[in-house]
Write a protein that holds these residues in place. Structure first.
Motif, PDB file in Angstrom:
ATOM      1  N   LYS A  15       0.776  -1.191  -0.079  1.00  0.00           N
ATOM      2  CA  LYS A  15       0.062   0.078  -0.021  1.00  0.00           C
ATOM      3  C   LYS A  15       0.895   1.221   0.047  1.00  0.00           C
ATOM      4  N   ILE A  16       0.124   2.209  -0.630  1.00  0.00           N
ATOM      5  CA  ILE A  16       0.883   3.496  -0.298  1.00  0.00           C
ATOM      6  C   ILE A  16       0.361   4.255   0.772  1.00  0.00           C
ATOM      7  N   ASP A  17       1.364   4.153   1.792  1.00  0.00           N
ATOM      8  CA  ASP A  17       0.883   4.506   3.017  1.00  0.00           C
ATOM      9  C   ASP A  17       0.271   5.773   3.389  1.00  0.00           C
ATOM     10  N   ALA A  18       0.666   6.784   2.657  1.00  0.00           N
ATOM     11  CA  ALA A  18       0.159   8.387   2.974  1.00  0.00           C
ATOM     12  C   ALA A  18      -1.288   8.450   2.486  1.00  0.00           C
ATOM     13  N   ILE A  19      -1.958   7.581   1.576  1.00  0.00           N
ATOM     14  CA  ILE A  19      -3.148   7.749   1.312  1.00  0.00           C
ATOM     15  C   ILE A  19      -3.841   6.212   1.345  1.00  0.00           C
ATOM     16  N   ASN A  20      -3.303   5.386   1.967  1.00  0.00           N
ATOM     17  CA  ASN A  20      -3.728   3.879   2.186  1.00  0.00           C
ATOM     18  C   ASN A  20      -4.412   3.449   1.082  1.00  0.00           C
ATOM     19  N   ARG A  21      -3.684   3.355  -0.057  1.00  0.00           N
ATOM     20  CA  ARG A  21      -4.076   3.036  -1.178  1.00  0.00           C
ATOM     21  C   ARG A  21      -3.317   1.695  -1.674  1.00  0.00           C
ATOM     22  N   PRO A  22      -3.937   0.825  -1.911  1.00  0.00           N
ATOM     23  CA  PRO A  22      -3.296  -0.410  -2.517  1.00  0.00           C
ATOM     24  C   PRO A  22      -2.249  -0.347  -3.392  1.00  0.00           C
ATOM     25  N   THR A  23      -1.148  -1.026  -3.425  1.00  0.00           N
ATOM     26  CA  THR A  23      -0.070  -0.796  -4.445  1.00  0.00           C
ATOM     27  C   THR A  23       0.699  -2.160  -4.607  1.00  0.00           C
ATOM     28  N   GLY A  24       2.034  -2.280  -5.199  1.00  0.00           N
ATOM     29  CA  GLY A  24       2.659  -3.528  -5.324  1.00  0.00           C
ATOM     30  C   GLY A  24       3.484  -3.522  -6.382  1.00  0.00           C
ATOM     31  N   TRP A  25       3.581  -4.454  -7.089  1.00  0.00           N
ATOM     32  CA  TRP A  25       4.478  -4.489  -8.385  1.00  0.00           C
ATOM     33  C   TRP A  25       3.672  -4.315  -9.561  1.00  0.00           C
ATOM     34  N   TYR A  26       4.156  -3.838 -10.616  1.00  0.00           N
ATOM     35  CA  TYR A  26       3.456  -3.386 -11.838  1.00  0.00           C
ATOM     36  C   TYR A  26       3.349  -4.555 -12.821  1.00  0.00           C
TER      37      TYR A  26
END
Length: 228
Positions: A15-26
Motif C-alpha cells: 500500500k501507499i501509506d500516505a493515502i492508504n491505497r493498495p499498490t505492489g509491483w506493476y
C-alpha cells in the motif's frame, strides 16, 4: 546451450501509506520482460523481502486488460509471484545468475529502496560484473547501493519513473521521495524521454527503463547483454 538465469526481485509492500491505497509491483513491467526472455531459454527465480506472495498492483491489471502479453502473464504465471523466496536466502549467490532485475510499481519506494539484503545483492552482482537491471520505480532499488564507498550509480546514465510522470499520475505528494530526485542525489545522470515514452538506457552493466512502455525493450536489452 545452458539456460541463462534471471533473479527477479519484487516488492513485498502492498500500500501507499500516505493515502492508504493498495499498490505492489506493476504487471507489464514483469510481464513484458518475461515474455521476451522466456522465449530465449531464460529461467526465472523470483524473490521478495518477505517471501511468499508479492503483492500485484490491482490497478495495473485494470490498465493492461487490453494488453495480451500482460493478460497472458497474469493468467498463466501466478506461481512466479505467489511463491517468492526471501531475498536473504540469495545473498552470496550471484554466481548462480546472469542478471538481477527489479520491476517497478510503487511498492519498491517503500521497501526495496533501503532493504539491506537487496542492496547487498545489487552490490554483489555489480562487483561480479553481472547485469543489474530495473524498470520504472524499480530503479529506486539502486540508489543506496555503493561500490568503494561511493554510490554505485554515481556518474552513470540512469532512467526510471520521472518526476513529470509521477505528477501525471497524481501521486507525487503521496511518495516519500521521487525516483528522479534520488538518482540525481546519488550522483546519477538521470536521462529521460517524453512522459510515458519508451526509454531504455545501457551504461556498462547497468540497464534501466523509464516506465511500463519501456518494459519490452528493456527485456531485449537484457537478453542482448546476457547473450540470451
Amino acid at each position: 546451450m545452458a539456460a541463462k538465469k534471471v533473479l527477479v526481485v519484487l516488492t513485498s509492500h502492498d500500500k501507499i501509506d500516505a493515502i492508504n491505497r493498495p499498490t505492489g509491483w506493476y504487471l507489464p513491467e514483469f510481464a513484458h520482460p518475461y515474455h521476451v526472455l522466456s522465449g530465449k531459454n531464460v529461467e526465472f527465480t523470483v524473490v521478495s523481502p518477505k517471501g511468499g506472495v508479492a503483492p500485484l498492483d490491482a490497478g495495473s491489471i485494470e490498465l493492461t486488460k487490453e494488453d495480451p502479453v500482460s493478460v497472458a502473464f497474469l493468467n498463466n504465471n501466478k506461481a512466479l509471484w505467489e511463491n517468492t523466496l526471501p531475498i536473504k536466502q540469495f545473498v552470496g549467490r550471484s554466481g548462480e545468475f546472469d542478471t538481477i532485475f527489479y520491476p517497478g510499481g510503487h511498492g519498491p519506494m517503500f521497501d526495496l529502496v533501503d532493504d539491506a539484503d537487496s542492496i547487498a545483492l545489487i552490490e554483489e552482482f555489480y562487483n561480479a560484473g553481472k547485469i543489474v537491471s530495473a524498470v520504472c520505480h524499480g530503479t529506486i532499488a539502486l540508489v543506496n547501493a555503493k561500490v568503494n564507498g561511493e554510490p554505485l550509480i554515481k556518474g552513470k546514465e540512469i532512467t526510471g519513473f520521472t518526476n513529470a510522470e509521477e505528477d501525471a499520475v497524481q501521486l507525487t505528494s503521496a511518495m516519500p521521495f521521487l525516483v528522479e530526485d534520488r538518482v540525481i542525489a546519488a550522483g546519477g545522470k538521470f536521462v529521460q524521454t517524453a512522459v510515458f515514452g519508451n526509454k531504455v538506457v545501457v551504461d556498462g552493466t547497468i540497464i534501466t527503463g523509464q516506465n511500463p512502455t519501456s518494459a519490452s525493450d528493456l527485456g531485449e536489452a537484457i537478453a542482448k547483454a546476457i547473450g540470451a
